[in-house]
Enzyme design. Structure first.
Site, PDB file in Angstrom:
ATOM      1  N   HIS A   1       0.825  -1.198   0.000  1.00  0.00           N
ATOM      2  CA  HIS A   1       0.000   0.000   0.000  1.00  0.00           C
ATOM      3  C   HIS A   1       0.869   1.261   0.000  1.00  0.00           C
ATOM      4  CE1 HIS A   1      -3.917  -1.868   1.807  1.00  0.00           C
ATOM      5  NE2 HIS A   1      -3.914  -1.861   0.480  1.00  0.00           N
TER       6      HIS A   1
ATOM      7  N   TYR B   1       0.670   2.094   8.324  1.00  0.00           N
ATOM      8  CA  TYR B   1       1.767   2.275   9.282  1.00  0.00           C
ATOM      9  C   TYR B   1       3.086   2.110   8.542  1.00  0.00           C
ATOM     10  CZ  TYR B   1       1.097  -2.812   9.304  1.00  0.00           C
ATOM     11  OH  TYR B   1       0.935  -4.121   8.924  1.00  0.00           O
ATOM     12  N   TYR B   2       4.107   2.779   9.070  1.00  0.00           N
ATOM     13  CA  TYR B   2       5.369   2.895   8.344  1.00  0.00           C
ATOM     14  C   TYR B   2       6.397   1.859   8.788  1.00  0.00           C
ATOM     15  CZ  TYR B   2       3.148   7.133   6.749  1.00  0.00           C
ATOM     16  OH  TYR B   2       2.264   8.015   6.187  1.00  0.00           O
TER      17      TYR B   2
ATOM     18  N   HIS C   1       5.422  -3.876   4.965  1.00  0.00           N
ATOM     19  CA  HIS C   1       4.630  -5.101   5.050  1.00  0.00           C
ATOM     20  C   HIS C   1       3.978  -5.352   3.696  1.00  0.00           C
ATOM     21  CE1 HIS C   1       2.071  -1.700   6.225  1.00  0.00           C
ATOM     22  NE2 HIS C   1       1.042  -2.370   5.746  1.00  0.00           N
TER      23      HIS C   1
END
Length: 324
Positions: free
Chosen positions: A243, A248-249, A252
């Site tokens: 994404h 969140y950074y 993944h």
């Protein structure tokens, strides 16, 4: 003599099922074959939208049966439940997938409230001068502690469906766990997350030509692990993407079944195919440090998001556009 409307309504109760033809939309629509009065019939069942009546919605939580917790992490909880209270207490008949955030914050309320959406263009300069500092601030605020707890085995150990031995090879280590929105039983709606151990990669913006062998190796290992855990699924029934912007950074990878119909999380401008990233890196000019930070990316943002409010809206007001 019954009218045509009454006659039509009387047909459904006379349907006798012979077999299931198909299920799609992640199990929300079923096509059935059977007979009515001895003549063949196809019956298509599809879940209707929830009514907006506050009385109806207020009554739902108290009327649910067979509530089964699928997992919990800090303030996040997810369940299966049966909304047809009179039918069965068995989890087999669960017809609702429920996410609960408790206690929630104002940020959660903003995220899940109806809001306007903007299409933004993130140039390499905007990334370097504005978005990268925003990412760093999010990481330094402790927004990733929950992810590190999972990676290091301190939480959600029971939810991890596959992991390499933690710390054995930090550059190659990873784990798989179900996405919050998967019911964990509908294989054609399969949606997993692959969290890598290494912490130097925040998003696809950090990927460079030198990472191509690593990305290819991670892809092979993730596909192998997924097909071993779910042996009815073959590698070419899976697609992998990242994404941007991610929630969140910490890098993944999303692993989804190809039959899962594309919703907002797979939309263009949100999901970027892993193979496409590898190919784009391979065609870049320059040395091994050439990377995705030099690419202009376009995507959508909610008007209540911190990135729109803190970065792109001020840029728009300053320059007259969100992409200058």
């Amino acid at each position: 003599m019954p009218d045509a409307k009454t006659q039509a309504e009387a047909l459904i109760p006379r349907f006798k099922l012979e077999r299931l033809l198909n299920q799609d939309q992640a199990g929300r629509r079923s096509c059935l074959y059977g007979t009515i009065d001895g003549q063949p019939a196809v019956l298509i069942l599809e879940r209707a939208p929830f009514p907006s009546s506050t009385d109806y919605l207020a009554a739902i939580p108290g009327s649910l049966r067979a509530i089964k917790n699928l997992g919990a992490n800090d303030i996040y909880h997810w369940y299966l439940a049966n909304s047809n209270g009179a039918d069965s207490d068995s989890h087999e008949f669960a017809d609702l997938k429920i996410n609960l955030i408790w206690p929630c914050t104002d940020k959660h309320v903003q995220k899940y409230s109806k809001q306007g959406v903007r299409f933004v263009t993130e140039t390499p300069q905007i990334y370097r001068d504005h978005v990268r500092p925003f990412m760093q601030a999010q990481r330094e605020a402790g927004r990733l502690n929950w992810a590190y707890n999972i990676i290091e085995g301190r939480s959600e150990a029971e939810d991890v469906i596959y992991r390499t031995p933690y710390g054995q090879d930090p550059d190659e280590g990873f784990l798989l766990l179900p996405d919050l929105n998967w019911d964990r039983r509908t294989v054609e709606a399969l949606h997993l997350l692959g969290l890598v151990e290494r912490r130097d990669l925040w998003s696809l913006r950090d990927l460079r030509r030198k990472h191509i062998p690593w990305l290819q190796h991670m892809k092979a290992k993730i596909l192998d692990a997924t097909t071993k855990v779910y042996p009815t699924v073959e590698a070419d029934q899976l697609k992998l993407y990242l994404h941007y912007q991610p929630t969140y950074y910490h890098l993944h990878i999303h692993i989804v079944h190809v039959a899962l119909e594309a919703g907002a999380t797979q939309a263009t401008g949100k999901a970027v195919g892993l193979d496409s990233i590898i190919s784009q890196l391979g065609t870049m000019q320059g040395d091994d440090e050439a990377g995705m930070d030099a690419v202009t990316l376009c995507y959508t943002l909610g008007e209540a998001s911190d990135l729109w409010v803190g970065v792109f809206e001020p840029l728009k007001k300053k320059n007259g556009t969100a992409s200058q």
